[in-house]
Design an enzyme around this catalytic site. Structure first.
Site, PDB file in Angstrom:
ATOM      1  N   GLU A 208      10.840  -3.009   0.379  1.00  0.00           N
ATOM      2  CA  GLU A 208      10.316  -1.975  -0.589  1.00  0.00           C
ATOM      3  C   GLU A 208      11.307  -2.180  -1.695  1.00  0.00           C
ATOM      4  OE1 GLU A 208       8.101  -0.529  -2.429  1.00  0.00           O
ATOM      5  OE2 GLU A 208       7.110  -0.186  -0.334  1.00  0.00           O
TER       6      GLU A 208
ATOM      7  N   ARG B 202      -5.013  -5.030   1.928  1.00  0.00           N
ATOM      8  CA  ARG B 202      -5.959  -5.565   0.771  1.00  0.00           C
ATOM      9  C   ARG B 202      -5.979  -6.840   0.867  1.00  0.00           C
ATOM     10  NH1 ARG B 202      -8.148  -1.464   0.564  1.00  0.00           N
ATOM     11  NH2 ARG B 202      -8.942  -0.008  -1.132  1.00  0.00           N
TER      12      ARG B 202
ATOM     13  N   GLU C 100     -13.666  -9.072  -0.813  1.00  0.00           N
ATOM     14  CA  GLU C 100     -14.041  -7.832  -0.966  1.00  0.00           C
ATOM     15  C   GLU C 100     -13.593  -7.190  -2.508  1.00  0.00           C
ATOM     16  OE1 GLU C 100     -13.867  -5.342   2.741  1.00  0.00           O
ATOM     17  OE2 GLU C 100     -12.092  -6.843   2.848  1.00  0.00           O
TER      18      GLU C 100
ATOM     19  N   HIS D 232     -13.026  -5.083   8.108  1.00  0.00           N
ATOM     20  CA  HIS D 232     -12.788  -3.974   7.411  1.00  0.00           C
ATOM     21  C   HIS D 232     -12.713  -2.618   8.152  1.00  0.00           C
ATOM     22  CE1 HIS D 232     -11.346  -2.714   3.030  1.00  0.00           C
ATOM     23  NE2 HIS D 232     -11.096  -1.722   3.938  1.00  0.00           N
TER      24      HIS D 232
ATOM     25  N   SER E 265     -10.261   2.122   8.808  1.00  0.00           N
ATOM     26  CA  SER E 265     -10.551   3.656   9.153  1.00  0.00           C
ATOM     27  C   SER E 265     -11.458   4.103  10.004  1.00  0.00           C
ATOM     28  CB  SER E 265     -10.873   4.468   7.687  1.00  0.00           C
ATOM     29  OG  SER E 265     -11.936   3.913   7.287  1.00  0.00           O
TER      30      SER E 265
END
EC number: 1.20.1.1
Length: 336
Positions: free
Chosen positions: A175, A237, A266, A292, A295
């Site tokens: 990071e 993504r 997408e 996808h 969630s």
């Protein structure tokens, strides 16, 4: 007369009941994705829109919908939506943070296990009728004693690391800004350079947003560094990964496997995005894909829709939304 709200995808009945006192609803309670033209037709006289991942709102869309006051996104990542264009037109763009974090992290670990243990091939073998009992076959890679590298240490990256406690893996991350020492020690994390993460990890889990800096970050150059047989998992993504480079790394045998819940096709905001997933990538035996569903936990989706609805209700009542991607000068802060 109630303001008109266009909902572009199916939502739970509870959400329709929540919205009904506040809006005239135009819904899509089918499993079909509306075309952009159909959404535009519905939104031309609408004051609000509840939008989802396949939708795209840009300057042209907003110009065709002059009465629009709020685009309430039932999602966390809003890279398919033009924030500046919404602000210029005085349209609130809202989103739902945090709720996707845990289920996405869970799915990432599930994909890692499934890819490493050849669950796709093993499931097909049983269903084929060929299974006659135990045989020494489908040997794979487990998380125990493996080195897991997490690229990106935002909320989802942290949730991955938290849920990998107890699996017996060595955890490292990359990071731009290092975590504090206390968090690193609590999660058993070691910060490394991006190149080292790719070169030394058995599993590489991606946890990055999509932006100009991360598009195709995982490219041929990085993939050339991976240790033979390393496994790559992308739940974040699609366009963070160059899928053509992934396919090439799989075909030459350097990358041991690729699992993804998201795909380049997408990412509607990319004018040059592929329009479909490469059939050769879909056919490669060392892949594992889901549509996808990061969630797709009922309780989570219901809460995401509820939060998106509440943002819309706030704006239509003249207040600021609870979670806005942009800032507009008018309206009072919402009461959370």
């Amino acid at each position: 007369m109630l303001p008109k709200l266009v909902i572009t995808h199916r939502v739970h009945d509870e959400i329709l009941q929540l919205l009904a006192p506040h809006c005239e609803l135009m819904t899509n309670q089918t499993d079909s994705t509306l075309t952009r033209e159909e959404i535009l037709r519905r939104c031309r006289d609408a004051q609000a829109m509840m939008a989802f991942m396949p939708d795209r709102v840009d300057a042209d869309f907003l110009q065709a919908c002059p009465e629009l006051r709020v685009v309430g996104c039932a999602l966390k990542g809003f890279d398919n939506f033009d924030v500046d264009a919404c602000t210029a037109r005085g349209v609130w763009l809202t989103f739902v943070p945090d709720l996707l974090t845990v289920p996405t992290a869970e799915l990432a670990i599930g994909l890692a296990v499934g890819l490493g243990r050849h669950l796709r091939a093993a499931d097909a073998f049983v269903r084929s009728g060929e299974f006659q009992g135990w045989q020494p076959q489908f040997y794979g890679t487990g998380l125990d004693n493996a080195t897991v590298g997490i690229l990106g240490m935002g909320a989802i990256g942290l949730a991955m690391a938290d849920r990998l406690q107890g699996w017996g893996a060595t955890l490292q991350y990359h990071e731009a800004k290092a975590l504090d020492t206390q968090t690193e020690q609590r999660l058993g994390l070691r910060q490394v350079a991006c190149s080292e993460l790719f070169a030394s990890s058995d599993f590489i889990l991606l946890a990055l947003p999509l932006n100009a800096d991360t598009q195709h970050l995982v490219n041929a150059e990085l993939l050339a560094l991976v240790r033979p047989g390393a496994l790559l998992v992308n739940p974040c993504r699609g366009s963070v990964v160059d899928e053509a480079a992934v396919l090439a790394a799989l075909e030459r045998g350097q990358l041991g496997g690729y699992a993804a819940d998201v795909f380049e096709m997408e990412d509607w905001a990319r004018a040059d995005r592929p329009r479909l997933i490469d059939p050769a990538l879909l056919a490669h035996p060392n892949t594992l894909f889901t549509p996808h569903i990061g969630s797709a936990v009922r309780a989570v989706r219901l809460e995401i829709e509820r939060c998106a609805a509440q943002n819309i209700i706030q704006v239509l009542a003249g207040a600021r939304p609870i979670n806005a991607a942009n800032r507009l000068p008018k309206a009072e802060p919402a009461a959370c």
